[in-house]
Design an enzyme around this catalytic site. Structure first.
Site, PDB file in Angstrom:
ATOM      1  N   ASP A  32       0.862  -1.192   0.000  1.00 32.97           N
ATOM      2  CA  ASP A  32       0.000   0.000   0.000  1.00 32.97           C
ATOM      3  C   ASP A  32       0.897   1.239   0.000  1.00 32.97           C
ATOM      4  OD1 ASP A  32      -1.856   2.108   0.959  1.00 32.97           O
ATOM      5  OD2 ASP A  32      -3.212   0.456   1.406  1.00 32.97           O
ATOM      6  N   ASN A  33       0.503   2.270  -0.747  1.00 30.31           N
ATOM      7  CA  ASN A  33       1.329   3.494  -0.747  1.00 30.31           C
ATOM      8  C   ASN A  33       0.855   4.522   0.277  1.00 30.31           C
ATOM      9  OD1 ASN A  33      -0.927   4.610  -1.890  1.00 30.31           O
ATOM     10  ND2 ASN A  33       0.016   5.099  -3.866  1.00 30.31           N
ATOM     11  N   SER A 125     -16.520  -2.787  -9.521  1.00 32.28           N
ATOM     12  CA  SER A 125     -17.628  -1.988  -8.986  1.00 32.28           C
ATOM     13  C   SER A 125     -18.864  -2.124  -9.858  1.00 32.28           C
ATOM     14  CB  SER A 125     -17.182  -0.524  -8.967  1.00 32.28           C
ATOM     15  OG  SER A 125     -18.290   0.325  -8.770  1.00 32.28           O
ATOM     16  N   ALA A 126     -20.018  -1.988  -9.220  1.00 36.64           N
ATOM     17  CA  ALA A 126     -21.280  -1.978  -9.964  1.00 36.64           C
ATOM     18  C   ALA A 126     -21.318  -0.821 -10.952  1.00 36.64           C
ATOM     19  CB  ALA A 126     -22.440  -1.860  -8.988  1.00 36.64           C
ATOM     20  N   TYR A 150     -13.219   7.693 -13.039  1.00 35.89           N
ATOM     21  CA  TYR A 150     -13.042   6.618 -12.046  1.00 35.89           C
ATOM     22  C   TYR A 150     -13.740   5.342 -12.530  1.00 35.89           C
ATOM     23  CZ  TYR A 150     -14.689   3.628  -8.323  1.00 35.89           C
ATOM     24  OH  TYR A 150     -15.044   2.515  -7.615  1.00 35.89           O
ATOM     25  N   LYS A 154     -12.264   1.412 -13.743  1.00 34.30           N
ATOM     26  CA  LYS A 154     -12.677   0.075 -13.269  1.00 34.30           C
ATOM     27  C   LYS A 154     -13.063  -0.792 -14.470  1.00 34.30           C
ATOM     28  CE  LYS A 154     -12.221   0.411  -8.830  1.00 34.30           C
ATOM     29  NZ  LYS A 154     -11.406  -0.470  -7.999  1.00 34.30           N
ATOM     30  N   PHE A 179     -21.314  -3.743  -4.872  1.00 38.33           N
ATOM     31  CA  PHE A 179     -22.386  -2.763  -4.901  1.00 38.33           C
ATOM     32  C   PHE A 179     -22.007  -1.659  -3.885  1.00 38.33           C
ATOM     33  CE2 PHE A 179     -25.456  -3.782  -8.212  1.00 38.33           C
ATOM     34  CZ  PHE A 179     -24.722  -4.797  -8.795  1.00 38.33           C
ATOM     35  N   ASN A 200     -19.458   9.673  -0.472  1.00 36.94           N
ATOM     36  CA  ASN A 200     -20.464   8.605  -0.412  1.00 36.94           C
ATOM     37  C   ASN A 200     -21.444   8.845   0.732  1.00 36.94           C
ATOM     38  OD1 ASN A 200     -17.730   6.819  -1.394  1.00 36.94           O
ATOM     39  ND2 ASN A 200     -19.590   6.770  -2.619  1.00 36.94           N
TER      40      ASN A 200
END
Ligand code: UD1
Length: 339
Positions: A32-33, A125-126, A150, A154, A179, A200
């Site tokens: 991970d960065n 992702s959905a 974005y 995906k 989802f 979100n």
């Protein structure tokens, strides 16, 4: 015991996946960065599981370092969660998003190819379904037009992995289409820690609940849904994490490229979320109805049958538990991992 590498393993999803893998007896290596995550999450996962995680601070754009880690740690499968994920930011900085997400994935796949590690579980992702022709959404629905860079990253990353399998059938690719992951580990020790103002719904709601933000902006109440607000398939992040473990457990049975929806199959509106949050946590959520947000769709929920049939996975937690756990995390960690 199998050694699993999680890229982006210190993030919201990755840290929950790390915990569930450890609980199921896997060894976890995190790469991970830390641009949008915290090492503290991994320390807490270690405390919760009483097991250790091997951590490498590295960028997916650094192919040489990835290759070294894949070889040294004798990795058998990679769960690729690392990505930039803020929709609005991706519209403003498309080159940064395409470079980071796409080039980072190419570099990871190339390192995996060189190290002969050919099992990949991808955090999709959905959003790749675009505006679905109907609901519930099954995996054989066509991919759609994304509304932002974005989402396109995906969609493109899925395509890259699919083409890689076509060129070399010794790869195994699992595309997990998430989802709407919410909730947090029941301990309230790990959870979602967005930087700045959340994009979100759930982190926004919990920040209103704790008084950091004055009220929730409800983006539209004129959609063709039961109460006019947007409907989504919210899934508890611990269930989502368990879906990854099931995918790894069943890798030997899987062939080629498998697309799997990770969802509950139930749709809830924004008002359902507000009302249920208020009921289970006893806190009032102030909100204002506002205009629709660009790029939003009326409703999105899945048919989750394939996950059950193929990898024996079914989401266990309902909405009330998701919202209790989201709140416990926020209440116990008002400033996220930054104390
Ligand atoms: C969003 C992204 C999606 C991404 C996903 C990752 C957009 C358009 N889509 O999905 O590409 O894969 O997050 O987590 O951003 N809402 C409010 N007020 C808020 C926030 C949200 O009313 O402050 C509503 C939205 O209109 C929507 C629902 O809540 O109806 C869920 O929104 P959100 O949590 O942002 O998820 P998605 O839009 O489904």
């Amino acid at each position: 015991m199998k050694n699993i590498l999680i890229t982006g393993g210190a993030g919201f999803i990755g840290s929950h996946v790390a915990l569930e893998l450890l609980e199921s007896g896997y060894n976890v290596v995190v790469y991970d960065n830390l641009v949008n995550s915290s090492k503290e999450s991994l320390k807490r996962v270690e405390e919760l599981t009483d097991k250790s995680i091997k951590f490498y601070e590295g960028d997916c754009l650094d192919e040489d370092y990835l290759l070294e880690v894949l070889k040294n740690e004798e990795i058998e499968a990679v769960i690729h969660c690392a990505a930039l994920k803020a929709v609005g930011e991706s519209v403003k900085k498309p080159l940064m998003y395409y470079h980071n997400n796409i080039t980072g994935t190419l570099s990871l796949l190339s390192a995996m190819d060189k190290a002969n590690v050919k099992n990949i579980i991808f955090s999709s992702s959905a959003t790749v379904y675009g505006k679905p022709k109907s609901v519930p959404i099954t995996e054989d629905f066509p991919k759609g037009e994304c509304t932002n860079p974005y989402g396109w990253t995906k969609s493109m990353m899925e395509q890259i992995m699919t083409d890689l399998y076509t060129s070399d059938n010794s790869w195994k690719v699992v595309l997990l289409r998430y989802f709407n992951p919410i909730g947090a580990h029941k301990s309230g020790r790990i959870g979602e820690d967005p930087k700045g103002i959340p994009n979100n719904l759930l982190p926004y709601v919990t920040q209103v609940a704790i008084g950091k933000l004055p009220y929730l902006h409800v983006y539209g109440n004129d959609y063709d849904t039961k109460d006019g607000t947007g409907v989504r398939d919210y899934i508890h992040v611990v269930d989502l994490a368990k879906g990854h473990v099931k995918a790894i457990d069943n890798l030997s049975k899987l062939n080629g490229v498998e697309v799997i929806n990770l969802a509950t199959g139930k749709g809830y509106s924004v008002l359902d979320i507000i009302n249920t949050f208020e009921k289970v946590n006893g806190i009032k959520i102030n909100y204002k109805i506002e205009a629709r947000r660009d790029g939003d769709i009326a409703q999105s929920y899945a048919d989750a049958t394939k996950a059950k049939e193929l990898i024996g996975w079914v989401a266990q937690n309902g909405l009330e538990k998701m919202l209790e756990d989201s709140w416990r995390w926020q209440k116990n960690n008002p400033n996220g991992y930054e104390q």
